[in-house]
Write a protein that holds these residues in place. Structure first.
Motif, PDB file in Angstrom:
ATOM      1  N   VAL A  79       0.850  -1.187   0.000  1.00 56.44           N
ATOM      2  CA  VAL A  79       0.000   0.000   0.000  1.00 56.44           C
ATOM      3  C   VAL A  79       0.885   1.236   0.000  1.00 56.44           C
ATOM      4  O   VAL A  79       1.660   1.447   0.948  1.00 56.44           O
ATOM      5  CB  VAL A  79      -0.943   0.031   1.213  1.00 56.44           C
ATOM      6  N   GLU A  80       0.756   2.032  -1.050  1.00 60.06           N
ATOM      7  CA  GLU A  80       1.537   3.258  -1.162  1.00 60.06           C
ATOM      8  C   GLU A  80       0.787   4.425  -0.522  1.00 60.06           C
ATOM      9  O   GLU A  80      -0.441   4.438  -0.462  1.00 60.06           O
ATOM     10  CB  GLU A  80       1.814   3.612  -2.631  1.00 60.06           C
ATOM     11  N   SER A  81       1.562   5.407  -0.099  1.00 58.82           N
ATOM     12  CA  SER A  81       0.994   6.647   0.426  1.00 58.82           C
ATOM     13  C   SER A  81       1.994   7.767   0.208  1.00 58.82           C
ATOM     14  O   SER A  81       3.161   7.518  -0.119  1.00 58.82           O
ATOM     15  CB  SER A  81       0.657   6.507   1.914  1.00 58.82           C
ATOM     16  N   GLY A  82       1.518   8.990   0.390  1.00 59.61           N
ATOM     17  CA  GLY A  82       2.416  10.133   0.300  1.00 59.61           C
ATOM     18  C   GLY A  82       2.346  10.903  -0.995  1.00 59.61           C
ATOM     19  O   GLY A  82       2.998  11.940  -1.140  1.00 59.61           O
ATOM     20  N   GLY A  83       1.576  10.415  -1.941  1.00 57.88           N
ATOM     21  CA  GLY A  83       1.433  11.155  -3.193  1.00 57.88           C
ATOM     22  C   GLY A  83       0.625  12.417  -2.990  1.00 57.88           C
ATOM     23  O   GLY A  83       0.038  12.648  -1.932  1.00 57.88           O
ATOM     24  N   GLY A  84       0.600  13.233  -4.029  1.00 57.35           N
ATOM     25  CA  GLY A  84      -0.171  14.473  -3.945  1.00 57.35           C
ATOM     26  C   GLY A  84       0.272  15.472  -4.976  1.00 57.35           C
ATOM     27  O   GLY A  84       0.940  15.124  -5.960  1.00 57.35           O
ATOM     28  N   LEU A  85      -0.093  16.711  -4.736  1.00 58.10           N
ATOM     29  CA  LEU A  85       0.223  17.815  -5.644  1.00 58.10           C
ATOM     30  C   LEU A  85       1.374  18.620  -5.073  1.00 58.10           C
ATOM     31  O   LEU A  85       1.358  18.992  -3.894  1.00 58.10           O
ATOM     32  CB  LEU A  85      -1.009  18.700  -5.815  1.00 58.10           C
ATOM     33  N   VAL A  86       2.360  18.889  -5.907  1.00 56.40           N
ATOM     34  CA  VAL A  86       3.514  19.663  -5.485  1.00 56.40           C
ATOM     35  C   VAL A  86       3.933  20.570  -6.627  1.00 56.40           C
ATOM     36  O   VAL A  86       3.741  20.225  -7.800  1.00 56.40           O
ATOM     37  CB  VAL A  86       4.669  18.727  -5.045  1.00 56.40           C
ATOM     38  N   GLN A  87       4.493  21.699  -6.291  1.00 56.40           N
ATOM     39  CA  GLN A  87       4.984  22.608  -7.324  1.00 56.40           C
ATOM     40  C   GLN A  87       6.330  22.142  -7.854  1.00 56.40           C
ATOM     41  O   GLN A  87       7.082  21.442  -7.151  1.00 56.40           O
ATOM     42  CB  GLN A  87       5.105  24.019  -6.768  1.00 56.40           C
ATOM     43  N   ALA A  88       6.628  22.551  -9.063  1.00 59.01           N
ATOM     44  CA  ALA A  88       7.926  22.236  -9.644  1.00 59.01           C
ATOM     45  C   ALA A  88       9.040  22.706  -8.716  1.00 59.01           C
ATOM     46  O   ALA A  88       8.976  23.812  -8.155  1.00 59.01           O
ATOM     47  CB  ALA A  88       8.058  22.898 -11.012  1.00 59.01           C
ATOM     48  N   GLY A  89      10.038  21.849  -8.553  1.00 61.01           N
ATOM     49  CA  GLY A  89      11.127  22.151  -7.641  1.00 61.01           C
ATOM     50  C   GLY A  89      10.892  21.672  -6.221  1.00 61.01           C
ATOM     51  O   GLY A  89      11.803  21.721  -5.388  1.00 61.01           O
ATOM     52  N   GLY A  90       9.682  21.213  -5.957  1.00 56.55           N
ATOM     53  CA  GLY A  90       9.331  20.757  -4.618  1.00 56.55           C
ATOM     54  C   GLY A  90       9.715  19.316  -4.366  1.00 56.55           C
ATOM     55  O   GLY A  90      10.329  18.651  -5.203  1.00 56.55           O
ATOM     56  N   SER A  91       9.321  18.842  -3.193  1.00 54.03           N
ATOM     57  CA  SER A  91       9.696  17.494  -2.749  1.00 54.03           C
ATOM     58  C   SER A  91       8.472  16.738  -2.252  1.00 54.03           C
ATOM     59  O   SER A  91       7.500  17.349  -1.779  1.00 54.03           O
ATOM     60  CB  SER A  91      10.716  17.572  -1.610  1.00 54.03           C
ATOM     61  N   LEU A  92       8.553  15.431  -2.370  1.00 59.93           N
ATOM     62  CA  LEU A  92       7.561  14.533  -1.792  1.00 59.93           C
ATOM     63  C   LEU A  92       8.271  13.298  -1.271  1.00 59.93           C
ATOM     64  O   LEU A  92       9.320  12.915  -1.802  1.00 59.93           O
ATOM     65  CB  LEU A  92       6.524  14.097  -2.836  1.00 59.93           C
ATOM     66  N   ARG A  93       7.681  12.694  -0.271  1.00 61.57           N
ATOM     67  CA  ARG A  93       8.205  11.435   0.257  1.00 61.57           C
ATOM     68  C   ARG A  93       7.104  10.389   0.172  1.00 61.57           C
ATOM     69  O   ARG A  93       6.072  10.510   0.845  1.00 61.57           O
ATOM     70  CB  ARG A  93       8.670  11.597   1.700  1.00 61.57           C
ATOM     71  N   LEU A  94       7.345   9.391  -0.639  1.00 59.84           N
ATOM     72  CA  LEU A  94       6.396   8.300  -0.781  1.00 59.84           C
ATOM     73  C   LEU A  94       6.754   7.181   0.183  1.00 59.84           C
ATOM     74  O   LEU A  94       7.930   6.943   0.465  1.00 59.84           O
ATOM     75  CB  LEU A  94       6.401   7.768  -2.209  1.00 59.84           C
ATOM     76  N   SER A  95       5.731   6.508   0.649  1.00 57.55           N
ATOM     77  CA  SER A  95       5.929   5.361   1.524  1.00 57.55           C
ATOM     78  C   SER A  95       5.148   4.175   0.981  1.00 57.55           C
ATOM     79  O   SER A  95       4.126   4.342   0.318  1.00 57.55           O
ATOM     80  CB  SER A  95       5.461   5.683   2.945  1.00 57.55           C
TER      81      SER A  95
END
Length: 119
Positions: free
Chosen positions: A5-21
């Motif tokens: 089961v993945e989580s952590g996705g979403g909307l981010v601006q260019a140059g930004g960061s996300l952490r998926l789990s």
């Protein structure tokens, strides 16, 4: 039955960061090769990063230096830290687990998490 089961996705601006789990259950997590794939609209699915049972890591060339894959065997989780994202990386990101048992390979996929990078 192995479940991812993945989580952590979403909307981010260019140059930004996300952490998926990715949380795994139903199998010997420490024995799996874990990986992240992604599929952008209208494009083929591609590998993003792989981490072996021995914590060896591999990345696709375009992700090197920006993405980091890690695993926590105690928590049966794998993470993908993504930095400096660009709009072309908008895609569904999938967690996978692979294992070889007596010369038979088994592959498991999560349902995916949407990552949208706005310009």
């Amino acid at each position: 039955q192995v479940q991812l089961v993945e989580s952590g996705g979403g909307l981010v601006q260019a140059g930004g960061s996300l952490r998926l789990s990715c949380a795994a259950s139903g199998g010997p997590f420490s024995s799996f090769v874990m990986a992240w794939f992604r599929q952008a609209p209208g494009k083929a699915r591609e590998v993003v990063a792989v981490i072996s049972q021995n914590y060896n890591k591999q990345y696709s060339d375009s992700m090197k230096g920006r993405f980091t894959i890690t695993r926590d065997n105690n928590k049966s989780t794998v993470h993908l830290q993504m930095n400096n994202l660009n709009p072309e990386e908008t895609a569904i990101y999938y967690c996978t687990a692979s294992i070889r048992v007596q010369s038979q390979e088994y592959h498991y996929w999560g349902p995916g998490t949407q990552v949208t990078v706005s310009s």
